[in-house]
Write an enzyme that holds these catalytic residues in place. Structure first.
Site, PDB file in Angstrom:
ATOM      1  N   ASP B  90       0.897  -0.827  -0.073  1.00  0.00           N
ATOM      2  CA  ASP B  90       0.076  -0.225   0.063  1.00  0.00           C
ATOM      3  C   ASP B  90       0.841   1.380  -0.186  1.00  0.00           C
ATOM      4  O   ASP B  90       0.386   2.368  -0.684  1.00  0.00           O
ATOM      5  CB  ASP B  90      -0.789  -0.185   1.456  1.00  0.00           C
ATOM      6  N   VAL B 174      -5.224   4.447   0.126  1.00  0.00           N
ATOM      7  CA  VAL B 174      -4.733   3.146  -0.153  1.00  0.00           C
ATOM      8  C   VAL B 174      -5.962   2.093   0.480  1.00  0.00           C
ATOM      9  O   VAL B 174      -4.997   2.488   1.487  1.00  0.00           O
ATOM     10  CB  VAL B 174      -3.885   2.746  -0.862  1.00  0.00           C
ATOM     11  N   CYS B 175      -5.844   1.291  -0.305  1.00  0.00           N
ATOM     12  CA  CYS B 175      -7.276   0.246   0.080  1.00  0.00           C
ATOM     13  C   CYS B 175      -7.480   0.491   1.819  1.00  0.00           C
ATOM     14  O   CYS B 175      -8.838   1.479   1.775  1.00  0.00           O
ATOM     15  CB  CYS B 175      -5.516  -1.018   1.038  1.00  0.00           C
ATOM     16  N   THR B 176      -7.943  -0.419   2.807  1.00  0.00           N
ATOM     17  CA  THR B 176      -8.195   0.565   3.968  1.00  0.00           C
ATOM     18  C   THR B 176      -7.977   1.750   4.747  1.00  0.00           C
ATOM     19  O   THR B 176      -8.504   2.317   5.868  1.00  0.00           O
ATOM     20  CB  THR B 176      -7.836  -0.441   5.196  1.00  0.00           C
ATOM     21  N   ALA B 224      -8.219   1.776  -4.653  1.00  0.00           N
ATOM     22  CA  ALA B 224      -9.294  -0.204  -4.084  1.00  0.00           C
ATOM     23  C   ALA B 224      -7.905  -0.497  -3.678  1.00  0.00           C
ATOM     24  O   ALA B 224      -6.839  -0.087  -2.784  1.00  0.00           O
ATOM     25  CB  ALA B 224      -9.543  -0.092  -4.909  1.00  0.00           C
TER      26      ALA B 224
END
Lengths: 293, 293
Positions: B90, B174-176, B224
């Protein structure tokens, strides 16, 4: 070779968790699908742990052989070399996939335990060359720029690579890491690839250059530049486990690429941009050619 | 905020180098296209340096505005947060792109200077929350699993994000990582995305979930899961510089993806594999929902 302790946050959930046992605790602390043999957390619901693990293995395999490849009886040993000046993504792309293998020790190996400065980040090794026993399942070398050229002449690293290159199940690299494998004599007579800008150096190292993103020749798996490491990681994971398991790893990192441009290759980037990059890297390419001897 | 010193290898080439001046020396030591204002190396051929830099800027821009965006007069400031349990990719995916921006300081920021264990790797921060002045050009948060849920409740990090989120040119994740931005109240009323498995949590944080790989809403750019950070990095680089410069960065990391499978999304992976992953992550998703309040 133990993993570093992870502090469990005080706010860790008290919510009831369907437990995959110690592996899920390790996973949650370590990141994605990192189902490695960790020091056991407090033994929680051992029956559920076994059931959960079994469900995962069953879902991602088709037969007994597949199950044994997903969860080998003996821990797999993967040595990922790091050195000053490597490209961090060369390491972390593959690592994001391989760290999700079950019952697998991933060693971050360097000449010493001192933190390694690379591309604006600093990594802490987990093992030195001397501490890594063989035979390895995977020997891996990332690429970089000038730092990589230096490694083409580094006796300690070349010795480590020769030693383990003779017995490792897979001998692998991303980007200009293949030039270091070549300098250790490990690509002589093998088809291989590297970062697009250093492709001319491969033949000088006795390798047969192939213009592909991931090249497999017997047990040598080499990849093109930097970001190709993710494609490489998934390819290698499938070789070592099952296609379904590799797909699960791909879904885990949501690797459904959508580049905003199509400039990831000289052909796609076009002549002008490629010329700019080639000019910028010319000194490094010349240095690599000189080191290739 | 200086970069760590990089040891110049003793075997560094004596071959004549067409010099882009101190920037190329910094680049070679640091990795790809890392043309940042470093401590000057021995002043070599200053005329050639200026000429080399100018050629690069000219080749990758179309007008004076583009040149100024590629090489801003005042250094850009990018703060990339790290914390225990983040997913390394990430961070490193976007970093592999953003580290190639000219006249840009990329700070790796954490609560303290202690090494940070994340997903089997250990990173060393360059700055603490208190040491980062504003306004930032980019505020960035990576994702992870349980470690990220903990950060959704971490007062120090949330305070840092609120402070800089108010003044940063771009607020990104990015991501969570977007769940942490959301917990800091920075996504209320914004369209955003996150790792596919935690998508249901976004609405609880006041964000409008969008099922896309990179979502831009005003100055919020969210991506995502995990590997989407590379697509995000290139998108952001183009916003901050020029399309040509972003293409050069893409070519630099040879980002011409060729996944061996098409399993990078729930749709591509299919029901069985998606169900396995969803089951594995269910405790983390529940914990994130609880932290979303």
């Amino acid at each position: 070779m133990t993993r570093l302790e992870h502090t469990r946050p005080a706010t860790a959930t008290g919510i009831g968790r369907r437990e995959f046992g110690r592996h899920l605790a390790a996973l949650a602390a370590l990141g994605p699908l990192t189902l490695v043999d960790h020091q056991p957390a407090a033994a929680q619901e051992p029956q559920t742990h076994d059931q959960g693990m079994q469900r995962l293995v069953d879902a991602l395999s088709d037969d007994a052989a597949g199950k044994a490849r997903i969860h080998p009886a003996t821990p797999r040993q993967i040595a990922m070399v790091i050195y000053p000046g490597m490209f961090p993504l060369d390491l972390v792309g593959p690592h994001s996939v391989l760290s999700g293998l079950m019952n697998t020790r991933v060693h971050i190996v360097a000449k010493s335990k001192a933190p390694v400065a690379a591309g604006g980040l600093t990594f802490v090794p987990t093992a030195t060359f001397d501490e890594v026993g063989g035979p390895l399942d995977v020997l891996f070398v990332p690429g970089g720029g000038e730092g990589t050229v230096a490694m083409m002449r580094d006796p300690a690293l070349l010795g480590f690579l020769r030693r383990h290159g003779a017995t490792a199940k897979y001998v692998t690299s991303v980007c200009t890491g293949s030039l270091v494998l070549g300098a250790a004599g490990l690509l002589t007579g093998y088809r291989a690839t590297t970062h697009w800008v250093t492709h001319p150096v491969l033949a000088k190292l006795g390798a047969t250059p192939v213009n592909a993103r991931v090249v497999e020749d017997r047990n040598r798996i080499t990849a093109a530049g930097v970001s190709a490491g993710i494609d490489f990681g998934l390819t290698l994971a499938a070789r070592m486990t099952t296609e379904k398991y590799a797909k699960a790893l791909q879904l885990n990192i949501e690797y459904d690429p959508a580049p905003p441009y199509q400039a990831g290759s000289p052909k796609g980037a076009g002549e002008r941009i490629t010329a700019v990059m080639r000019e910028m890297y010319a000194p490094i390419v010349r240095a690599a050619e000189a080191a290739a001897g």
